[in-house]
Structure formats: structure tokens, C-alpha cells
Write a protein that holds these residues in place. Structure first.
Motif, PDB file in Angstrom:
ATOM      1  N   ILE A  66      -3.180  40.587 -11.567  1.00 56.73           N
ATOM      2  CA  ILE A  66      -2.172  41.653 -11.646  1.00 56.73           C
ATOM      3  C   ILE A  66      -1.003  41.429 -10.700  1.00 56.73           C
ATOM      4  N   ALA A  67      -1.066  40.411  -9.840  1.00 60.59           N
ATOM      5  CA  ALA A  67       0.016  40.187  -8.886  1.00 60.59           C
ATOM      6  C   ALA A  67       1.388  40.056  -9.555  1.00 60.59           C
ATOM      7  N   PRO A  68       1.549  39.302 -10.661  1.00 62.03           N
ATOM      8  CA  PRO A  68       2.874  39.233 -11.284  1.00 62.03           C
ATOM      9  C   PRO A  68       3.388  40.589 -11.766  1.00 62.03           C
ATOM     10  N   LEU A  69       2.471  41.461 -12.178  1.00 62.42           N
ATOM     11  CA  LEU A  69       2.888  42.796 -12.600  1.00 62.42           C
ATOM     12  C   LEU A  69       3.456  43.570 -11.417  1.00 62.42           C
ATOM     13  N   ALA A  77      -5.013  43.462  -1.822  1.00 63.15           N
ATOM     14  CA  ALA A  77      -4.759  42.023  -1.728  1.00 63.15           C
ATOM     15  C   ALA A  77      -3.572  41.623  -2.600  1.00 63.15           C
ATOM     16  N   ASN A  78      -3.490  42.208  -3.784  1.00 69.77           N
ATOM     17  CA  ASN A  78      -2.376  41.885  -4.670  1.00 69.77           C
ATOM     18  C   ASN A  78      -1.057  42.469  -4.169  1.00 69.77           C
ATOM     19  N   VAL A  79      -1.121  43.599  -3.470  1.00 64.49           N
ATOM     20  CA  VAL A  79       0.085  44.134  -2.832  1.00 64.49           C
ATOM     21  C   VAL A  79       0.570  43.168  -1.754  1.00 64.49           C
ATOM     22  N   CYS A  80      -0.363  42.597  -1.008  1.00 65.54           N
ATOM     23  CA  CYS A  80       0.006  41.592  -0.005  1.00 65.54           C
ATOM     24  C   CYS A  80       0.665  40.383  -0.658  1.00 65.54           C
ATOM     25  N   TYR A  81       0.080  39.913  -1.768  1.00 63.99           N
ATOM     26  CA  TYR A  81       0.688  38.795  -2.484  1.00 63.99           C
ATOM     27  C   TYR A  81       2.097  39.146  -2.956  1.00 63.99           C
ATOM     28  N   THR A  82       2.287  40.388  -3.378  1.00 71.33           N
ATOM     29  CA  THR A  82       3.594  40.828  -3.854  1.00 71.33           C
ATOM     30  C   THR A  82       4.627  40.759  -2.742  1.00 71.33           C
ATOM     31  N   PHE A  83       4.272  41.289  -1.579  1.00 72.62           N
ATOM     32  CA  PHE A  83       5.181  41.208  -0.436  1.00 72.62           C
ATOM     33  C   PHE A  83       5.465  39.752  -0.083  1.00 72.62           C
ATOM     34  N   GLY A  84       4.426  38.934  -0.033  1.00 74.42           N
ATOM     35  CA  GLY A  84       4.602  37.534   0.299  1.00 74.42           C
ATOM     36  C   GLY A  84       5.501  36.803  -0.683  1.00 74.42           C
ATOM     37  N   ALA A  85       5.380  37.161  -1.974  1.00 75.47           N
ATOM     38  CA  ALA A  85       6.211  36.526  -2.995  1.00 75.47           C
ATOM     39  C   ALA A  85       7.678  36.859  -2.791  1.00 75.47           C
ATOM     40  N   HIS A  86       7.981  38.143  -2.585  1.00 73.16           N
ATOM     41  CA  HIS A  86       9.379  38.549  -2.369  1.00 73.16           C
ATOM     42  C   HIS A  86       9.926  37.969  -1.069  1.00 73.16           C
ATOM     43  N   TYR A  87       9.109  37.990  -0.025  1.00 76.83           N
ATOM     44  CA  TYR A  87       9.575  37.511   1.278  1.00 76.83           C
ATOM     45  C   TYR A  87       9.879  36.015   1.236  1.00 76.83           C
ATOM     46  N   SER A  88       8.938  35.249   0.714  1.00 78.65           N
ATOM     47  CA  SER A  88       9.143  33.795   0.673  1.00 78.65           C
ATOM     48  C   SER A  88      10.266  33.427  -0.285  1.00 78.65           C
ATOM     49  N   HIS A  89      10.437  34.205  -1.355  1.00 84.74           N
ATOM     50  CA  HIS A  89      11.513  33.939  -2.313  1.00 84.74           C
ATOM     51  C   HIS A  89      12.874  34.065  -1.651  1.00 84.74           C
ATOM     52  N   ARG A  90      12.986  34.958  -0.671  1.00 83.63           N
ATOM     53  CA  ARG A  90      14.271  35.202  -0.027  1.00 83.63           C
ATOM     54  C   ARG A  90      14.459  34.457   1.289  1.00 83.63           C
ATOM     55  N   ARG A  91      13.372  34.145   1.979  1.00 76.36           N
ATOM     56  CA  ARG A  91      13.512  33.565   3.305  1.00 76.36           C
ATOM     57  C   ARG A  91      13.144  32.086   3.390  1.00 76.36           C
ATOM     58  N   SER A 126      12.822  34.204 -10.925  1.00 82.31           N
ATOM     59  CA  SER A 126      12.791  35.338 -10.007  1.00 82.31           C
ATOM     60  C   SER A 126      11.659  35.128  -9.036  1.00 82.31           C
ATOM     61  N   ALA A 127      11.379  36.166  -8.266  1.00 78.87           N
ATOM     62  CA  ALA A 127      10.274  36.079  -7.308  1.00 78.87           C
ATOM     63  C   ALA A 127       8.944  35.897  -7.998  1.00 78.87           C
ATOM     64  N   LEU A 128       8.873  36.139  -9.316  1.00 75.45           N
ATOM     65  CA  LEU A 128       7.624  35.932 -10.034  1.00 75.45           C
ATOM     66  C   LEU A 128       7.143  34.497  -9.896  1.00 75.45           C
ATOM     67  N   ASP A 129       8.079  33.549  -9.845  1.00 79.06           N
ATOM     68  CA  ASP A 129       7.689  32.148  -9.701  1.00 79.06           C
ATOM     69  C   ASP A 129       7.006  31.883  -8.370  1.00 79.06           C
ATOM     70  N   GLU A 130       7.211  32.796  -7.391  1.00 80.68           N
ATOM     71  CA  GLU A 130       6.669  32.554  -6.066  1.00 80.68           C
ATOM     72  C   GLU A 130       5.231  33.051  -5.923  1.00 80.68           C
ATOM     73  N   VAL A 131       4.720  33.807  -6.908  1.00 79.78           N
ATOM     74  CA  VAL A 131       3.384  34.378  -6.766  1.00 79.78           C
ATOM     75  C   VAL A 131       2.366  33.299  -6.483  1.00 79.78           C
ATOM     76  N   LEU A 132       2.445  32.188  -7.228  1.00 76.04           N
ATOM     77  CA  LEU A 132       1.508  31.094  -6.999  1.00 76.04           C
ATOM     78  C   LEU A 132       2.067  30.038  -6.080  1.00 76.04           C
ATOM     79  N   THR A 133       3.371  29.746  -6.202  1.00 77.00           N
ATOM     80  CA  THR A 133       3.912  28.632  -5.428  1.00 77.00           C
ATOM     81  C   THR A 133       3.889  28.905  -3.934  1.00 77.00           C
TER      82      THR A 133
END
Length: 304
Positions: free
Chosen positions: A99-102, A158-172, A294-301
Motif C-alpha cells: 500500500i506504500a505507493p497508494l 511502517a508504510n507511512v514511514c516509507y511514504t515520508f522517506g519516499a517524498h524526502y529522498s525524492h526532494r533531498r 514522481s515520488a512514487l518511483d522512490e518507494v522502492l529505489t
């Protein structure tokens, strides 16, 4: 994709799906905190050969951002999923991981002003319908509503954490640092954070050999080796195609739980899994002719 890349994709899905099997095997004897800590520490040790001079320079330059990603994408999810593994079947935890991409798409729209197409919006609706189906069909299984309810909440956290990490890493961390440097550095950060907590919450009884094998599998195979395989695959076929692994993880997670732990596959698990993955496919653009980055690509990368 080449046959070798398809094989690598299937292997990666099987490995990451097995992480939920290993957590289920080790959670009771190690406890959630010690299991998560040993996973991070073991993965950090296995990542030492990856510490080239270039990566060390990148990690030293971006150490604050990498440490934050390590907390969001490794330390906290490891603890939360390990806690959930004490009450939930491995297959249910594996399905919830999808559900992390959602959440990334929803938070991007609600908090960051990212646009959603009609297809993506419908994907969110479909995906979260599957989440509700899974939760309602799982909470209270075997008469333990309280424990399974908190376990499902831990998976969501855990998926909320992944979500934050995806947005953060996508921008920083989009420039000046390679993904493998982020993965290696974040594992080191997670290990340093969890080390004192692991010592403090070490089990009073020495875990058995099956639990130690589970820890070894989690650290060496499902974390360290898996990220090397993933970034190699991503370099060859691109981030979008590599995200297909997101659809394989729940399938393998359910299969490993069935084969090795004899976990039953319930209607809620099967139906929720199919509906969630359909929603993810719509939201991430897997069912669209064009895929917008978008940041969706960062969920796994950036998950490490």
C-alpha cells in the motif's frame, strides 16, 4: 526485458517476499525490537564491502539526509513490521507492504499539491477498498482482535514511514549521491540507531537456531543482497519497470507463508491482495500508456 532481467525480477520478488516469512519465524523469540536491530546491524555489516571511496565521500557530504532516510525507510519500518509479525500471518504483512505507493500518491496530492489524474484517483479508491477488505477480514482472526488490530496499525505505520522517506529522498537526495550510497548509508544509520535499543531489549532466553537463521536471512539476503540486486536491475531496465517487483512481493509472501508455515489463504487475503494491487497498478501508471515520474518511483529505489 531480457530473460535474465525477468529472472532477476522474480528472484528479487521472492527474496523480499521471504522477508515476511523470516520476520514471522524470528519475532517470537527475538521480540520486535531485537529482531529489527539485528536485521539492521547484520545488513550494515554485510554492506561494508560496498563502502568505496566515492560512496564514503557521498555519505559524508549528505549524512544528515541519509540518516533521516535510514530512520524512515529502515529503522522504524523494521521495528514496526517485526512487531506485527508476532501477531499477523506472513502473507498479511506482505500484502500490507504493497500500500506504500497508494499513500505516496495520496499524501503528494493532499500535502504537496501534486496532481492526480482520474485514473490515479480511481486507483486510490480501488486500492484503499482492498485495504479495508484486508483489515476487516484480518482483525480478530483466531479471536485475537486486540493484538491483530495493533499489528495491522503497525503495518500501516511502517508504510507511512516509507511514504515520508519516499517524498524526502525524492526532494533531498536526487542529485549528488547515488541510490546505492543512500541504501548503504541508511543501513549504517539504522544500525547505529537500533544498536542500543537492541542491547536493552535483548531477549532473556537465547533464541533457537531457526530464529538465528531467520535473522541471517533477513540481514544478508532480504536486505543487503536484495538492494544490490535491485539497483543493478534498476540500472538495466529503469525504475518504472523495476517497480513491478512491488506486485511480486505479496504473491511470494503469501506463498512462502503457505509452504513453510502452513498459513491458510483466506478470502480477505486473496481478495484484498488482488484489489490492492489493482489500485496500485492504476495509481502508479502501470495500466496507463504513459507513466509520469514522481515520488512514487522512490518507494522502492530509496527503501533501504
Amino acid at each position: 526485458m531480457k530473460t535474465s532481467d525477468i529472472a532477476a525480477l522474480l528472484l528479487l520478488g521472492a527474496i523480499w517476499g521471504a522477508s515476511f516469512l523470516f520476520m514471522r519465524m524470528g519475532a517470537d523469540e527475538f521480540g520486535g525490537m531485537a529482531l529489527a536491530g539485528m536485521r539492521a546491524i547484520g545488513a550494515a555489516v554485510c554492506s561494508i564491502p560496498l563502502l568505496t571511496r566515492t560512496r564514503l565521500v557521498e555519505m559524508r557530504t549528505h549524512w544528515r539526509d541519509i540518516a533521516i532516510v535510514g530512520i524512515a525507510n529502515s529503522a522504524l519500518p523494521f521495528v514496526l513490521f517485526s512487531y506485527a509479525a508476532k501477531s499477523l500471518p506472513a502473507g498479511v504483512s506482505a500484502i500490507s507492504d504493497a500500500i506504500a505507493p497508494l499513500l505516496v500518491a495520496l499524501s503528494g496530492w493532499m500535502l504537496l499539491g501534486e496532481k492526480l489524474s482520474a485514473t490515479q484517483a480511481s486507483g486510490l479508491l480501488v486500492g484503499f477498498t482492498g485495504v479495508v477488505w484486508l483489515v476487516l477480514g484480518t482483525v480478530g482472526v483466531n479471536g485475537h482482535a486486540h493484538a491483530t488490530g495493533w499489528a495491522m496499525a503497525a503495518c500501516l505505520g511502517a508504510n507511512v514511514c516509507y511514504t515520508f522517506g519516499a517524498h524526502y529522498s525524492h526532494r533531498r537526495l536526487r542529485s549528488g549521491v547515488t541510490p546505492l550510497s543512500v541504501a548503504t548509508g541508511s543501513q549504517l544509520a539504522a544500525a547505529l540507531l537500533l544498536l542500543p535499543l537492541t542491547i536493552w531489549m535483548w531477549p532473556t532466553h537465547t533464541p533457537g537456531w531457526t530464529s538465528w537463521l531467520a535473522v541471517l536471512g533477513l540481514a544478508a539476503i532480504c536486505t543487503s543482497l536484495a538492494y544490490v540486486l535491485f539497483y543493478g536491475l534498476m540500472a538495466r531496465v529503469g525504475a518504472s519497470r523495476s517497480m513491478v517487483v512491488m506486485f511480486l512481493i505479496p504473491v511470494f509472501g503469501v506463498m512462502w507463508g503457505l509452504l513453510f508455515l502452513h498459513e491458510p489463504v483466506t478470502l480477505a487475503m486473496a481478495g484484498g491482495c488482488v484489489v490492492i494491487l489493482l489500485g496500485v497498478a492504476l495509481t502508479t501508471g502501470m495500466l496507463r500508456p504513459r507513466n509520469r515520474g514522481s515520488a512514487l518511483d522512490e518507494v522502492l529505489t530509496e527503501r533501504a
